[in-house]
Design a protein around this motif. Structure first.
Motif, short mmCIF file in Angstrom:
data_model
loop_
_atom_site.label_atom_id
_atom_site.label_comp_id
_atom_site.label_asym_id
_atom_site.label_seq_id
_atom_site.Cartn_x
_atom_site.Cartn_y
_atom_site.Cartn_z
N SER B 163 0.83 -1.19 0.00
CA SER B 163 0.00 0.00 0.00
C SER B 163 0.87 1.25 0.00
N GLU B 164 0.45 2.27 -0.78
CA GLU B 164 1.25 3.50 -0.79
C GLU B 164 0.93 4.38 0.41
N TYR B 165 -0.10 4.02 1.14
CA TYR B 165 -0.47 4.83 2.30
C TYR B 165 0.20 4.24 3.52
N LYS B 166 1.43 4.72 3.79
CA LYS B 166 2.16 4.18 4.93
C LYS B 166 1.64 4.82 6.20
N ASP B 167 1.97 4.22 7.32
CA ASP B 167 1.50 4.72 8.61
C ASP B 167 2.31 5.95 8.99
N LYS B 168 1.66 7.13 9.07
CA LYS B 168 2.43 8.34 9.39
C LYS B 168 2.10 8.85 10.78
N ARG B 169 1.67 7.97 11.69
CA ARG B 169 1.29 8.44 13.01
C ARG B 169 2.52 8.76 13.83
N GLN B 170 2.44 9.76 14.75
CA GLN B 170 3.59 10.20 15.52
C GLN B 170 3.92 9.24 16.65
#
Lengths: 142, 205
Positions: B163-170
């Motif tokens: 998936s191109e939507y990687k996890d960008k959570r802090q």
């Protein structure tokens, strides 16, 4: 639910042991052995597949034997049923798990795996019946 | 990441949609039975056998086993694609989609499928169909695996595309002191009174 179908959904519409009403000695509910009784639990099954699964082997055998009788005559199923009866008697003591190898081979289920081989395998059960009581019950002394 | 393409036989793989536990167990039982068969007879199993065994089993349980399966593979009679539904229905088609994203995927497949496509075109088509399912359906996961079965062998490409939507959570949400302005400060000293004192000796030898 239509009432005509209801009759066939009752548990005692099928002549299989274990599904008969839970009367012990003196015709009263055997609470010690079977637990509390409730009219609904005795009449109706608790899952849609309970009746069909309890009788699955029976129904398969009935279907196969009647097909065999129609194709090959009466003697073929008669002889096979005699062999089944003989193989069913090869059992170990009541509290021990029998392999039923002869019965499996006759049925042809020795080369297939189903849910009954994986789930609830009696060989891995944590409880065991009391050996003395089970043997006495089988011999009719109890 | 869950693997939705299950091994059945060296020449047969099965994609499972629906209840994950049901598809897992059903495909494992099917694989065991076909292995016993091929050991008994010395032959590679055929797809129609796998489809028949699944049909019998799923019909027996009247849909209580929620397994929507797509069987594909190559056997001595050629390459086939079968689908078996949870109530025991079977279908044989050149292209199939099952599961919650099946309508989205079928839209792409119906539009661009042609018989006898090239390998790379076929892989792109499958990738686009699953991508449509991923984008339009919440229950369809993120990654794309592809399993290519030919007479020569099996190519299980996992993952074909992540998936191109990687996890960008802090993951850490601490704030610097002074972020919240202090309006008023009130200090109340607590007076502590000694009420009772007991001393217990320890033998420290």
């Amino acid at each position: 639910m239509n009432t005509r179908g209801l009759r066939s959904q009752l548990k005692d519409s099928v002549p299989v042991t274990g599904l008969a009403p839970q009367a012990g000695a003196y015709g009263v509910q055997d609470t010690m052995r079977r637990g509390f009784s409730s009219v609904k639990n005795e009449l109706l099954p608790s899952h849609q597949l309970e009746l069909s699964e309890k009788n699955f082997q029976l129904n398969q055998d009935k279907m196969n034997f009647s097909t065999l009788r129609n194709i090959q005559g009466l003697h073929a199923p008669l002889k096979l049923q005699m062999e089944y009866r003989a193989a069913r008697q090869i059992q170990r003591l009541p509290f021990l798990q029998s392999s039923n190898l002869a019965l499996d081979t006759l049925r042809g289920s020795d080369d297939s795996i189903g849910f009954e081989d994986i789930l609830n395998d009696p060989a891995t059960s944590e409880v065991m019946g009391e050996p003395h009581m089970m043997v006495e019950y089988k011999l009719g002394l109890l | 990441m869950c693997a939705k393409i299950h091994y059945i036989a060296p020449n047969i793989y099965c994609c499972g949609a629906g209840t994950a536990a049901d598809t897992e167990k059903t495909t494992e039982i099917l694989s065991s039975n076909l292995t016993i068969f091929s050991m008994n007879s010395g032959r590679n199993p055929r797809l129609i056998m796998a489809a028949n065994i699944l049909q019998d089993m799923l019909f027996r349980y009247k849909g209580q086993i929620g397994a929507h399966l797509i069987l594909g593979g190559v056997d001595c009679t050629g390459s086939h694609l079968y689908t078996v539904g949870p109530y025991g229905s079977m279908d044989k088609k050149p292209y199939l989609a099952m599961g919650s994203g099946d309508l989205a995927a079928l839209g792409i497949l119906e539009d661009r499928f042609k018989p006898n496509m090239e390998m790379e075109d076929a892989k792109t088509l499958v990738r686009d169909a699953i991508h449509a399912g991923i984008m339009s359906d919440l229950c369809s996961g993120n990654n794309i695996d592809i399993c290519v079965i030919t007479r020569e062998g099996v190519d299980y490409i996992r993952p074909y595309q992540e998936s191109e939507y990687k996890d960008k959570r802090q993951r850490k949400y601490k704030y610097k002191p002074g972020t919240t302005p202090v309006l008023k400060e009130n200090v109340v000293p607590l007076e502590i009174q000694l009420v009772e004192e007991t001393v217990q000796r320890m033998d420290t030898a």
